[in-house]
Motif scaffolding. Structure first.
Motif, PDB file in Angstrom:
ATOM      1  N   GLN A 115      -2.945   2.105  -9.072  1.00  0.00           N
ATOM      2  CA  GLN A 115      -4.201   2.701  -9.498  1.00  0.00           C
ATOM      3  C   GLN A 115      -4.583   3.815  -8.529  1.00  0.00           C
ATOM      4  OE1 GLN A 115      -5.910   1.425 -12.333  1.00  0.00           O
ATOM      5  NE2 GLN A 115      -4.073   0.180 -12.608  1.00  0.00           N
ATOM      6  N   SER A 116      -5.439   4.721  -9.000  1.00  0.00           N
ATOM      7  CA  SER A 116      -5.835   5.860  -8.163  1.00  0.00           C
ATOM      8  C   SER A 116      -6.507   5.408  -6.868  1.00  0.00           C
ATOM      9  CB  SER A 116      -6.776   6.788  -8.943  1.00  0.00           C
ATOM     10  OG  SER A 116      -7.914   6.076  -9.410  1.00  0.00           O
ATOM     11  N   GLN A 117      -7.290   4.323  -6.922  1.00  0.00           N
ATOM     12  CA  GLN A 117      -7.984   3.853  -5.713  1.00  0.00           C
ATOM     13  C   GLN A 117      -6.989   3.396  -4.658  1.00  0.00           C
ATOM     14  OE1 GLN A 117      -9.235  -0.724  -6.288  1.00  0.00           O
ATOM     15  NE2 GLN A 117     -10.247   0.607  -7.768  1.00  0.00           N
ATOM     16  N   GLN A 118      -5.813   2.932  -5.094  1.00  0.00           N
ATOM     17  CA  GLN A 118      -4.803   2.502  -4.134  1.00  0.00           C
ATOM     18  C   GLN A 118      -4.158   3.684  -3.423  1.00  0.00           C
ATOM     19  OE1 GLN A 118      -3.083  -0.119  -7.388  1.00  0.00           O
ATOM     20  NE2 GLN A 118      -2.548  -1.323  -5.586  1.00  0.00           N
ATOM     21  N   LEU A 119      -4.026   4.798  -4.135  1.00  0.00           N
ATOM     22  CA  LEU A 119      -3.440   5.989  -3.532  1.00  0.00           C
ATOM     23  C   LEU A 119      -4.326   6.575  -2.444  1.00  0.00           C
ATOM     24  CD1 LEU A 119      -1.979   7.794  -6.659  1.00  0.00           C
ATOM     25  CD2 LEU A 119      -0.734   6.531  -4.898  1.00  0.00           C
ATOM     26  N   ALA A 120      -5.594   6.192  -2.441  1.00  0.00           N
ATOM     27  CA  ALA A 120      -6.506   6.677  -1.400  1.00  0.00           C
ATOM     28  C   ALA A 120      -6.346   5.904  -0.093  1.00  0.00           C
ATOM     29  CB  ALA A 120      -7.949   6.577  -1.889  1.00  0.00           C
ATOM     30  N   ASN A 121      -5.553   4.829  -0.125  1.00  0.00           N
ATOM     31  CA  ASN A 121      -5.333   3.997   1.057  1.00  0.00           C
ATOM     32  C   ASN A 121      -4.192   4.581   1.895  1.00  0.00           C
ATOM     33  OD1 ASN A 121      -4.894   2.008   2.960  1.00  0.00           O
ATOM     34  ND2 ASN A 121      -4.163   0.481   1.492  1.00  0.00           N
ATOM     35  N   GLU A 122      -4.526   5.199   3.009  1.00  0.00           N
ATOM     36  CA  GLU A 122      -3.515   5.852   3.840  1.00  0.00           C
ATOM     37  C   GLU A 122      -2.541   4.853   4.471  1.00  0.00           C
ATOM     38  OE1 GLU A 122      -5.985   8.003   6.548  1.00  0.00           O
ATOM     39  OE2 GLU A 122      -6.135   9.755   5.230  1.00  0.00           O
ATOM     40  N   LYS A 123      -2.924   3.578   4.496  1.00  0.00           N
ATOM     41  CA  LYS A 123      -2.051   2.557   5.071  1.00  0.00           C
ATOM     42  C   LYS A 123      -1.032   2.013   4.076  1.00  0.00           C
ATOM     43  CE  LYS A 123      -5.547   0.905   8.379  1.00  0.00           C
ATOM     44  NZ  LYS A 123      -6.354  -0.274   8.820  1.00  0.00           N
ATOM     45  N   LEU A 124      -1.185   2.384   2.805  1.00  0.00           N
ATOM     46  CA  LEU A 124      -0.336   1.813   1.763  1.00  0.00           C
ATOM     47  C   LEU A 124       1.159   2.015   2.033  1.00  0.00           C
ATOM     48  CD1 LEU A 124      -0.315   0.312  -0.976  1.00  0.00           C
ATOM     49  CD2 LEU A 124      -0.324   2.563  -2.085  1.00  0.00           C
ATOM     50  N   PRO A 125       1.633   3.216   2.393  1.00  0.00           N
ATOM     51  CA  PRO A 125       3.070   3.379   2.631  1.00  0.00           C
ATOM     52  C   PRO A 125       3.618   2.445   3.712  1.00  0.00           C
ATOM     53  CG  PRO A 125       2.027   5.518   2.385  1.00  0.00           C
ATOM     54  CD  PRO A 125       0.913   4.525   2.472  1.00  0.00           C
ATOM     55  N   SER A 126       2.896   2.311   4.819  1.00  0.00           N
ATOM     56  CA  SER A 126       3.378   1.443   5.896  1.00  0.00           C
ATOM     57  C   SER A 126       3.311  -0.025   5.485  1.00  0.00           C
ATOM     58  CB  SER A 126       2.565   1.669   7.174  1.00  0.00           C
ATOM     59  OG  SER A 126       1.188   1.383   6.974  1.00  0.00           O
ATOM     60  N   GLN A 127       2.309  -0.399   4.681  1.00  0.00           N
ATOM     61  CA  GLN A 127       2.203  -1.787   4.205  1.00  0.00           C
ATOM     62  C   GLN A 127       3.356  -2.124   3.265  1.00  0.00           C
ATOM     63  OE1 GLN A 127      -1.786  -1.385   2.618  1.00  0.00           O
ATOM     64  NE2 GLN A 127      -2.691  -2.527   4.319  1.00  0.00           N
ATOM     65  N   ILE A 128       3.688  -1.208   2.366  1.00  0.00           N
ATOM     66  CA  ILE A 128       4.808  -1.436   1.455  1.00  0.00           C
ATOM     67  C   ILE A 128       6.118  -1.482   2.229  1.00  0.00           C
ATOM     68  CG2 ILE A 128       6.181  -0.370  -0.386  1.00  0.00           C
ATOM     69  CD1 ILE A 128       3.571   0.553  -1.661  1.00  0.00           C
ATOM     70  N   GLN A 129       6.273  -0.582   3.185  1.00  0.00           N
ATOM     71  CA  GLN A 129       7.493  -0.555   3.996  1.00  0.00           C
ATOM     72  C   GLN A 129       7.677  -1.868   4.751  1.00  0.00           C
ATOM     73  OE1 GLN A 129       7.562   2.302   7.251  1.00  0.00           O
ATOM     74  NE2 GLN A 129       9.755   2.652   6.939  1.00  0.00           N
ATOM     75  N   ALA A 130       6.589  -2.403   5.309  1.00  0.00           N
ATOM     76  CA  ALA A 130       6.667  -3.656   6.062  1.00  0.00           C
ATOM     77  C   ALA A 130       7.077  -4.812   5.147  1.00  0.00           C
ATOM     78  CB  ALA A 130       5.319  -3.949   6.717  1.00  0.00           C
ATOM     79  N   ARG A 157      -5.546  13.759  -0.239  1.00  0.00           N
ATOM     80  CA  ARG A 157      -5.142  12.583   0.535  1.00  0.00           C
ATOM     81  C   ARG A 157      -4.235  11.678  -0.295  1.00  0.00           C
ATOM     82  NH1 ARG A 157      -9.487   8.519   3.259  1.00  0.00           N
ATOM     83  NH2 ARG A 157      -9.972   8.104   1.069  1.00  0.00           N
ATOM     84  N   SER A 158      -4.580  11.475  -1.580  1.00  0.00           N
ATOM     85  CA  SER A 158      -3.762  10.651  -2.449  1.00  0.00           C
ATOM     86  C   SER A 158      -2.393  11.284  -2.666  1.00  0.00           C
ATOM     87  CB  SER A 158      -4.458  10.450  -3.797  1.00  0.00           C
ATOM     88  OG  SER A 158      -5.673   9.743  -3.630  1.00  0.00           O
ATOM     89  N   ARG A 159      -2.366  12.612  -2.799  1.00  0.00           N
ATOM     90  CA  ARG A 159      -1.085  13.301  -2.971  1.00  0.00           C
ATOM     91  C   ARG A 159      -0.215  13.109  -1.742  1.00  0.00           C
ATOM     92  NH1 ARG A 159       1.977  17.777  -2.498  1.00  0.00           N
ATOM     93  NH2 ARG A 159       0.736  18.530  -0.760  1.00  0.00           N
ATOM     94  N   GLN A 160      -0.831  13.132  -0.562  1.00  0.00           N
ATOM     95  CA  GLN A 160      -0.078  12.930   0.672  1.00  0.00           C
ATOM     96  C   GLN A 160       0.480  11.512   0.759  1.00  0.00           C
ATOM     97  OE1 GLN A 160       0.991  15.080   2.954  1.00  0.00           O
ATOM     98  NE2 GLN A 160       0.103  16.659   1.639  1.00  0.00           N
ATOM     99  N   VAL A 161      -0.278  10.539   0.243  1.00  0.00           N
ATOM    100  CA  VAL A 161       0.222   9.159   0.204  1.00  0.00           C
ATOM    101  C   VAL A 161       1.463   9.098  -0.685  1.00  0.00           C
ATOM    102  CG1 VAL A 161      -0.274   6.811  -0.600  1.00  0.00           C
ATOM    103  CG2 VAL A 161      -1.975   8.060   0.753  1.00  0.00           C
ATOM    104  N   CYS A 162       1.422   9.789  -1.826  1.00  0.00           N
ATOM    105  CA  CYS A 162       2.588   9.838  -2.713  1.00  0.00           C
ATOM    106  C   CYS A 162       3.785  10.469  -2.007  1.00  0.00           C
ATOM    107  CB  CYS A 162       2.254  10.628  -3.971  1.00  0.00           C
ATOM    108  SG  CYS A 162       1.212   9.761  -5.154  1.00  0.00           S
ATOM    109  N   VAL A 163       3.523  11.538  -1.265  1.00  0.00           N
ATOM    110  CA  VAL A 163       4.593  12.214  -0.524  1.00  0.00           C
ATOM    111  C   VAL A 163       5.206  11.263   0.500  1.00  0.00           C
ATOM    112  CG1 VAL A 163       5.098  14.043   1.145  1.00  0.00           C
ATOM    113  CG2 VAL A 163       3.680  14.542  -0.860  1.00  0.00           C
ATOM    114  N   GLN A 164       4.361  10.514   1.193  1.00  0.00           N
ATOM    115  CA  GLN A 164       4.858   9.562   2.188  1.00  0.00           C
ATOM    116  C   GLN A 164       5.706   8.468   1.530  1.00  0.00           C
ATOM    117  OE1 GLN A 164       1.662   8.095   4.778  1.00  0.00           O
ATOM    118  NE2 GLN A 164       0.648  10.076   4.592  1.00  0.00           N
ATOM    119  N   LEU A 165       5.279   7.999   0.375  1.00  0.00           N
ATOM    120  CA  LEU A 165       6.051   6.983  -0.347  1.00  0.00           C
ATOM    121  C   LEU A 165       7.401   7.549  -0.791  1.00  0.00           C
ATOM    122  CD1 LEU A 165       3.132   5.458  -2.449  1.00  0.00           C
ATOM    123  CD2 LEU A 165       4.464   4.247  -0.705  1.00  0.00           C
TER     124      LEU A 165
END
Length: 292
Positions: A115-130, A157-165
């Motif tokens: 969901q879009s609200q999840q993409l706003a979470n800057e910690k999401l990529p590191s949480q998924i990676q862990a 910010r959400s686009r950057q989260v996508c880039v990190q993923l």
């Protein structure tokens, strides 16, 4: 408590039940209790029927009402900011399925909805990676699906989260493509490598030329951008054949399989693998007999 109609599903069959609307606490408790579980719908090669990926879909296995669809609980998870908790729960259960699938020689990739609200979470990529590291799953086996409308409304910010993923190795998919209002300029700014064409356009095949026009243009766009195009809602052999003739390679829908629970998808994959092996072997046997 107000009364609403929701769909209760069991395997490929659907029926309507009259049940009371659930409270946020009931939904939260169900999530914590493990009642909200992943179900799996295959994406398949339209040419060979081979399955290499499944989309993970949430279902509430209610002790009284049976299997309930997302419309009965998802809004409470969104409003209660529990979508990340749902995602990590779905991932953990799905990663366990991967190991069982590998034991029976089925190698699968997994697609999860964001969901879009999840993409706003800057910690999401590191949480998924862990989490991937804990289960020993490669990032390259994960696709994260975001609807077109949510993708085009994403903040920087959400686009950057996508880039990190993407940088981690995950694939990003634009879901329900064709139902939003994205421009080609906006699309080119997004870090995606899959387009999922909305089922509406597949249903229009054979009845409305505009459906075929949208599919053709999307396939051409996918070719230019070097991204995979998945046709959603493939339900008939006629749709299957038309999509093949148009150059579409990947589909998803009831023609292949509905969403199944973990036990049933493993059984389904085992049976399908045997059937495909027989399809390959039969012509060889026929050829050998004719040469004798």
């Amino acid at each position: 408590m107000s009364v609403s109609s929701i769909v209760s599903m069991s395997g490929p069959f659907c029926r309507i039940k009259r049940v009371g609307a659930f409270s946020r606490k009931q939904v939260r408790d169900a999530l914590l209790d493990g009642q909200i579980q992943p179900w799996f719908q295959p994406k398949f090669c339209l040419r060979t029927g081979e399955v290499s990926s499944v989309e993970v879909l949430a279902r509430w296995c209610h002790p009284k009402y049976g299997v309930l669809p997302p419309l009965s609980f998802l809004h409470h998870l969104r409003n209660g900011r529990l979508m990340d908790q749902l995602l990590f729960s779905q991932m953990s259960q799905s990663f366990s399925l991967l190991k069982k699938a590998e034991c029976q020689s089925d190698v699968l990739n997994l697609a999860f909805n964001l969901q879009s609200q999840q993409l706003a979470n800057e910690k999401l990529p590191s949480q998924i990676q862990a989490l991937l590291k804990v289960y020993g799953v490669a990032c390259s086996r994960i696709t994260l699906e975001v609807t077109e409308n949510e993708m085009i409304q994403a903040t920087e910010r959400s686009r950057q989260v996508c880039v990190q993923l993407r940088d981690l190795g995950c694939s990003i998919s634009i879901d329900d493509y064709g139902t939003g209002y994205s421009s080609l300029h906006r699309l080119c700014q997004l870090p995606f490598n899959e387009i999922k064409l909305d089922a509406l356009f597949v249903r229009l095949l054979g009845t409305d030329p505009r459906g075929a026009a949208v599919i053709s243009s999307t396939l051409a766009l996918g070719e230019i951008l070097d991204v995979t195009v998945v046709a959603e809602g493939v339900e008939t052999s006629a749709q299957h054949q038309t999509l093949l003739e148009m150059g579409c390679r990947v589909g998803q829908g009831y023609l292949c399989s509905p969403a199944l629970n973990a036990r049933d998808i493993l059984s389904w994959l085992a049976v399908r693998r045997v059937e495909q092996q027989q399809v390959v072997i039969q012509p060889l046997l026929t050829g050998n007999r004719s040469s004798v």
